[in-house]
Design a protein around this motif. Structure first.
Motif, short mmCIF file in Angstrom:
data_model
loop_
_atom_site.label_atom_id
_atom_site.label_comp_id
_atom_site.label_asym_id
_atom_site.label_seq_id
_atom_site.Cartn_x
_atom_site.Cartn_y
_atom_site.Cartn_z
N PHE A 35 57.20 46.81 13.19
CA PHE A 35 56.12 45.93 12.74
C PHE A 35 56.21 45.75 11.23
O PHE A 35 56.85 46.52 10.53
N LYS A 36 55.56 44.70 10.74
CA LYS A 36 55.50 44.39 9.31
C LYS A 36 54.08 44.64 8.80
O LYS A 36 53.11 44.49 9.55
N ALA A 37 53.95 44.98 7.54
CA ALA A 37 52.65 45.31 6.95
C ALA A 37 51.67 44.14 7.02
O ALA A 37 50.47 44.34 7.20
N LYS A 62 63.53 45.09 3.75
CA LYS A 62 64.81 45.79 3.60
C LYS A 62 65.02 46.83 4.70
O LYS A 62 65.92 47.66 4.62
N ASN A 63 64.15 46.82 5.71
CA ASN A 63 64.18 47.79 6.82
C ASN A 63 63.92 49.22 6.34
O ASN A 63 64.41 50.18 6.92
N ARG A 123 53.81 62.49 18.41
CA ARG A 123 54.48 61.95 19.60
C ARG A 123 55.86 61.40 19.29
O ARG A 123 56.68 61.23 20.18
N ARG A 124 56.08 61.08 18.01
CA ARG A 124 57.36 60.48 17.63
C ARG A 124 57.65 60.78 16.17
O ARG A 124 56.73 60.98 15.39
N PHE A 125 58.94 60.79 15.83
CA PHE A 125 59.37 60.93 14.44
C PHE A 125 60.41 59.85 14.17
O PHE A 125 61.39 59.73 14.91
N PRO A 126 60.25 59.09 13.10
CA PRO A 126 61.30 58.14 12.70
C PRO A 126 62.47 58.89 12.07
O PRO A 126 62.31 59.98 11.52
N ILE A 127 63.65 58.28 12.15
CA ILE A 127 64.85 58.82 11.52
C ILE A 127 65.29 57.80 10.48
O ILE A 127 65.48 56.62 10.79
N VAL A 128 65.44 58.28 9.24
CA VAL A 128 65.82 57.42 8.12
C VAL A 128 67.13 57.94 7.55
O VAL A 128 67.31 59.14 7.37
N VAL A 134 66.74 54.02 11.00
CA VAL A 134 67.88 53.89 11.92
C VAL A 134 67.51 54.23 13.36
O VAL A 134 68.26 53.95 14.28
N GLY A 135 66.35 54.86 13.55
CA GLY A 135 65.96 55.22 14.91
C GLY A 135 64.68 55.99 14.93
O GLY A 135 64.00 56.15 13.91
#
Length: 156
Positions: A35-37, A62-63, A123-128, A134-135
């Motif tokens: 999503f975008k801000a 810039k993702n 419940r979730r963790f982003p991977i940077v 990236v995931g």
């Protein structure tokens, strides 16, 4: 009369072959709904329902990860709007997303990641990597990894 042993012959145990993946990056989801801000909250709600997800990362052009928005964040907004009898128009992700986001390293062992889930109750963790999203690894991904490892290393 000799002494009888009551010990059975030892079973040979399966050894891990070393090729069973154990890293978070081997099980993380790479194709994410993001999503975008400046995106309207109503669009987020529609995406959550359509894709059957509980939320997702918020990224800039810039993702780069800038937040997380969840169904709980959306429900809070619906509840507040209803309580104050205000329409949800012009309500954007930026106003309701969590900005202090804890990430997880893609090279982390899945067992360590499982412990991190238990400690944080997330419940979730982003991977940077290199500043870019990236995931994402979820509790469900950890369960999938455990089943895959069971098939490769655990006795049946």
């Amino acid at each position: 009369m000799g002494i009888k042993s009551f010990l059975a012959a030892r079973r040979t145990t399966k050894k891990t072959t070393g090729d069973a993946p154990l890293r978070v990056s081997d099980y993380m989801t790479r194709n994410l709904v993001t999503f975008k801000a400046d995106q309207p909250l109503e669009e987020v709600i529609n995406a959550i329902i359509k894709h059957r997800i509980s939320g997702g990362p918020v990224v800039n052009e810039k993702n780069e990860l800038i937040g997380i928005i969840s169904e709980t964040d959306c429900i809070k907004e619906i509840s507040e709007s209803r309580y104050h009898n205000l329409p949800m128009n012009n309500h954007t992700v930026e106003n309701y997303m969590v900005k202090d986001v804890e990430t997880i390293d893609g090279n982390m062992n899945i067992f360590d990641a499982a412990n991190k889930f238990l400690e944080s109750k997330r419940r979730r963790f982003p991977i940077v990597e290199n500043g870019k999203l990236v995931g994402q690894i979820s509790q469900k991904d950890i369960l999938k990894a455990a089943l895959a490892l069971k098939g490769a290393t655990w006795e049946k």
